[in-house]
Design an enzyme around this catalytic site. Structure first.
Site, PDB file in Angstrom:
ATOM      1  N   GLN A 176      -9.223  -7.410  -1.477  1.00 60.55           N
ATOM      2  CA  GLN A 176      -8.280  -6.806  -2.417  1.00 60.55           C
ATOM      3  C   GLN A 176      -8.989  -6.078  -3.560  1.00 60.55           C
ATOM      4  OE1 GLN A 176      -6.022 -10.292  -3.392  1.00 60.55           O
ATOM      5  NE2 GLN A 176      -4.698 -10.127  -1.596  1.00 60.55           N
ATOM      6  N   LYS A 211      -6.482 -19.297  -1.866  1.00 61.90           N
ATOM      7  CA  LYS A 211      -5.220 -18.607  -1.623  1.00 61.90           C
ATOM      8  C   LYS A 211      -4.142 -19.232  -2.516  1.00 61.90           C
ATOM      9  CE  LYS A 211      -6.528 -15.750   1.688  1.00 61.90           C
ATOM     10  NZ  LYS A 211      -6.322 -14.290   1.635  1.00 61.90           N
ATOM     11  N   ARG A 239      -5.676 -23.878   1.292  1.00 63.94           N
ATOM     12  CA  ARG A 239      -4.973 -23.998   2.568  1.00 63.94           C
ATOM     13  C   ARG A 239      -5.677 -24.892   3.581  1.00 63.94           C
ATOM     14  NH1 ARG A 239      -2.691 -17.746   2.958  1.00 63.94           N
ATOM     15  NH2 ARG A 239      -0.839 -18.149   1.686  1.00 63.94           N
ATOM     16  N   ASP A 258      -4.967 -15.382   6.910  1.00 65.46           N
ATOM     17  CA  ASP A 258      -3.563 -15.719   6.675  1.00 65.46           C
ATOM     18  C   ASP A 258      -2.902 -16.429   7.852  1.00 65.46           C
ATOM     19  OD1 ASP A 258      -3.562 -14.792   4.109  1.00 65.46           O
ATOM     20  OD2 ASP A 258      -2.612 -12.878   4.550  1.00 65.46           O
ATOM     21  N   ARG A 300       0.819  -1.215   0.000  1.00 68.88           N
ATOM     22  CA  ARG A 300       0.000   0.000   0.000  1.00 68.88           C
ATOM     23  C   ARG A 300       0.853   1.265   0.000  1.00 68.88           C
ATOM     24  NH1 ARG A 300      -2.700  -4.201   1.819  1.00 68.88           N
ATOM     25  NH2 ARG A 300      -4.992  -4.269   1.804  1.00 68.88           N
TER      26      ARG A 300
END
Length: 430
Positions: free
Chosen positions: A169, A336, A340, A309, A26
């Site tokens: 996102q 992802k 996962r 995450d 960012r």
């Protein structure tokens, strides 16, 4: 193919947590969209950040890198007001953030661009953008919905609708681009917004670079047009998603003090602290560091919707905690760098864990220790690092296949593991 062999050991000491990858993305983008020059300190050159810098440079942004320590840089970023692509192909490598942030940024002006990628990124979903392209008449083509994505056109100020349960996102990408368009826009969220912490990071960075967004309770975002990014200097804080590995490591097998963490951070993955406390871990918080000590941890319920995450390493913690832990609302982990939920279930089972997979979560019955054995990283940095932490409470060695995938986010992970006393041997086959 790279491998590591890890012998069971206790870890102890201090570790400087790498700068936040999310904030680095960012900060590089906001400074590149600004008039003038910004100094961005404490940036780790992981593969994902390299991809974002390359994309900014493709838009005419000048980035000068000044190395300050091992893989850590200060960036002197001179923004571009033109934002006309210098090349028609953008390679986002394996970075989902880079791809989803840059699609709308590349369309601030009329451009004809092809987005490429590697690995799982080729098939990660982009339908939220395709719906906008269809609405605004932006030409695009894909290979059965996958990369490469060819786009021709320009983004227009609009009243847009975005699902909140696929990826934040998409929202961040639009929040970067829409303030630079001529007229006002709104983004309406059509479902429950997951990963709110990432939106908070985006809004905070935008505010620091003089962009004003009105957040209507995360249901609607009001964006005034004709705004201007203003350059500034910024230091990137430590990354809670990376700190989570060491905080869990301290709780299950040692005593680790994680340095350069902001206890007041907006990062959603700061949730790891609350989870550790609920699971009876010893956690000591200082103004710029957090320490965990080996503890007799117990079961809990973990909601993965706001911190996806860190779920793989929390699954490791649950596998070595008393009782049965349930992880819920974690369906997005399937899209992802790997699936996962399947990846961590498959590999922890190989080590001897009692873990089963649900459609959107996991059920894990803890044990005092695991067996060890050979496991696969699934070419996913967070799976590889989670399995490394699991090795601390295994009877036998753990061999991790495709161990170099950690370069995606944390290139010095194996070095830090060794510095803390980890017994590790890196080797290559073929």
């Amino acid at each position: 193919m790279n491998y590591v062999t890890i012998s069971p050991s206790k870890l102890k000491g201090e570790v400087i947590i790498p700068p936040s990858k999310s904030l680095s993305h960012r900060a590089v983008i906001a400074s590149g969209l600004s008039k003038g020059t910004s100094i961005i300190e404490n940036v780790m050159f992981s593969q994902d950040i390299i991809a974002t810098c390359a994309c900014m440079e493709a838009l005419g942004v000048i980035i000068k890198k000044i190395k300050t320590s091992t893989n850590i840089y200060t960036l002197k970023v001179t923004g571009s007001s033109n934002l006309k692509l210098l090349q028609n192909e953008i390679d986002c490598c394996e970075s989902g953030s880079t791809l989803r942030f840059f699609i709308p940024i590349s369309l601030i002006h009329q451009n004809n661009v092809t987005f490429k990628g590697k690995g799982k990124l080729i098939s990660r979903p982009l339908k939220e953008y395709y719906k906008i392209f269809d609405k605004q008449g932006i030409e695009y083509s894909t290979t059965s919905g996958n990369l490469p994505l060819k786009v021709n056109g320009s983004l227009k100020s609009d009243q847009l609708e975005i699902a909140g349960n696929v990826s934040s996102q998409f929202i961040t990408g639009l929040l970067f681009a829409l303030p630079l368009l001529k007229d006002n826009s709104t983004i309406s969220i059509t479902s429950n917004l997951e990963s709110k912490g990432y939106i908070d990071l985006t809004l905070d960075i935008l505010n620091k670079f003089s962009i004003n967004i009105i957040n209507d309770n995360y249901k609607k975002f009001h964006i005034s047009g004709n705004q201007e990014y203003k350059s500034r200097d910024l230091r990137v804080e430590g990354d809670f998603s990376q700190a989570a590995f060491w905080l869990v490591a301290g709780a299950i097998g040692g005593e680790i003090n994680c340095l350069d963490l902001n206890s007041q951070s907006l990062q959603g993955d700061k949730e790891v602290i609350d989870v550790l406390k609920r699971m009876n871990a010893t956690v000591k918080i200082s103004s710029d560091s957090i320490c965990t000590k080996v503890s007799k941890t117990k079961h809990t319920v973990i909601d993965g919707s706001q911190c996806p995450d860190i779920i793989p390493v929390l699954a490791v913690l649950a596998s070595l905690s008393e009782g049965t832990t349930e992880i819920i609302n974690a369906g997005r982990l399937r899209i992802k760098e790997s699936d996962r939920l399947t990846a961590i279930t498959t590999e922890l089972k190989k080590l001897g864990a009692d873990i089963s997979e649900k459609q959107d979560g996991l059920i894990i019955s803890g044990k005092n220790e695991l067996n060890g054995g050979e496991v696969d990283s699934w070419n996913d940095h967070r799976i590889a690092m989670s399995l490394a932490i699991a090795s601390l409470r295994c009877k036998n060695d753990v061999i991790i296949k495709d161990s170099s995938c950690i370069n995606k986010s944390y290139p010095t992970f194996w070095q830090d593991f060794k510095k803390l006393g980890g017994k590790i041997n890196e080797w290559s086959l073929g």
